[in-house]
Design an enzyme around this catalytic site. Sequence first.
Site, mmCIF file in Angstrom:
data_model
loop_
_atom_site.group_PDB
_atom_site.id
_atom_site.type_symbol
_atom_site.label_atom_id
_atom_site.label_comp_id
_atom_site.label_asym_id
_atom_site.label_seq_id
_atom_site.Cartn_x
_atom_site.Cartn_y
_atom_site.Cartn_z
ATOM 1 C CG HIS A 85 -1.905 0.834 1.369
ATOM 2 N ND1 HIS A 85 -3.336 1.493 0.906
ATOM 3 C CD2 HIS A 85 -1.908 1.981 1.869
ATOM 4 C CE1 HIS A 85 -3.272 2.070 1.123
ATOM 5 N NE2 HIS A 85 -2.930 3.162 1.463
ATOM 6 C CG LEU A 91 -0.931 5.656 6.267
ATOM 7 C CD1 LEU A 91 -0.813 4.450 4.985
ATOM 8 C CD2 LEU A 91 -1.677 5.775 5.756
ATOM 9 C CB ILE A 104 -10.691 8.337 5.746
ATOM 10 C CG1 ILE A 104 -9.819 7.399 5.789
ATOM 11 C CG2 ILE A 104 -10.411 9.614 5.586
ATOM 12 C CD1 ILE A 104 -8.758 7.432 4.465
ATOM 13 C CG ASN A 114 -5.370 7.548 -4.348
ATOM 14 O OD1 ASN A 114 -5.355 8.529 -5.363
ATOM 15 N ND2 ASN A 114 -5.146 7.806 -3.381
ATOM 16 C CG HIS A 148 -2.297 -0.582 -8.622
ATOM 17 N ND1 HIS A 148 -1.747 -1.972 -8.758
ATOM 18 C CD2 HIS A 148 -3.050 -0.347 -8.755
ATOM 19 C CE1 HIS A 148 -2.880 -2.806 -9.045
ATOM 20 N NE2 HIS A 148 -4.151 -1.635 -8.872
ATOM 21 C CG ASP A 173 -8.443 0.554 -10.395
ATOM 22 O OD1 ASP A 173 -7.838 1.160 -9.957
ATOM 23 O OD2 ASP A 173 -9.577 0.740 -10.777
ATOM 24 C CD GLU A 268 -6.751 -2.545 -6.942
ATOM 25 O OE1 GLU A 268 -6.256 -1.238 -7.780
ATOM 26 O OE2 GLU A 268 -8.298 -2.535 -7.109
#
Length: 424
Positions: A85, A91, A104, A114, A148, A173, A268
């Site tokens: 990640h 973090l 969040i 994102n 990525h 993705d 992913e």
Amino acid sequence: MKNFLRKSIAAQSYSKMFSQGTSFKSLNLSLEAPSGARSSFRSLEHLDKVSRHYISEIIQKVHPLSSDERHLLSIIINSNFNFRHQSNSNLSNIILNIKSFDKIQSENIQTHKNTYSEDIKEISNHDFVFFGVEISNHQEKLPLNKTHHTVDFGANAYIIDHDSPYGYMTLTDHFDNAIPPVFYHEHQSFFLDNFKEVVDEVSRYVHGNQGKTDVPIFNTKDMRLGIGLHLIDFIRKSKDQGFREFCYNKNIDPVSLDRIINFVFQLEYHIPRMLSTDNFKKIKLRDISLEDAIKASNYEEINNKVTDKKMAHQALAYSLGNKKADIALYLLSKFNFTKQDVAEMEKMKNNRYCNLYDVEYLLSKDGANYKVLEYFINNGLVDVNKKFQKANSGDTMLDNAMKSKDSKMIDFFIKKWSGIRQTI
């Protein structure tokens, strides 16, 4: 008890994804929304059903396997996976805590996102934490990749070597399942130097039998099998004999296998709601720019970079330009800003926000924060009736508020204007 709680949280995340994502409805893979506030474990059973569907689909395509194919599949199934990640946020301390976009938002944390509206509408997987996937037995070589889907998601790589019993894997993705052309790949030179046909074959949509919006999903138990079978399907279709021989090399090493898989796909992995672990590795890949640190609300990096008033001017301009009210208010509390400081900010040549916009414009543009605006005006840092000299020249902050229909700002400006008139 802890495992039951994890399972319950995962069920909620999958229930949201399968019941709200319009893509699943169109593919006839949706789930009815739960009647109560809590989700039953039915959504986890549904994930297993969807995973079995995609495994069955690819088995029908590639069965039976040759001895070379069975050997490659065995290597993939027995490989160690690492999950990466990337973020500009800090973090971790002793514990790594990564939260989903939905988590969040629920905690009113302000940070760069994102996840976009199209993702939420079509697949509704915004209650998952996202990871790139790497195949390697060599911890000292990690990370093997730093982007990525062609995107650099941040200067810090957080790597874990354990999966989640409730995670799911996509070959790309999840929303954008197009594999980019070779010239966008991180390790393009390896493939351009060694192969011919496959470099033109790799750019494509990876999808199931129902068309390009049909993105295969595999639960954690099935993910290695799904990757291996889809890779075999791609190799079979390739006209590049050199690439085929490279893939079927009996002594292929993990790094080469990772190069292949993250070239043919862009794996992913998704973990429901939140990851919290003390078993992780943090690797700093590069320096974080001041603006990126602000967008990520990385206070540690901001404090390291903003050591004087001049840098505080830059930081405040970036905060206003990116609508980062938390950082703007933090800087205003830490440094004693004056009207002269604001005037100096507007003269900065190396900050695009101050080059293009008046500070007053940034304070009142659509989406600007009321508390930040109030601080500037109540502390006499800007004039409420000043006309813009840069973008929207001649307009005032009230004009901006009227355009964005921000009733709270409009009322505030009208009261301030009335107060000014009464003193004249």
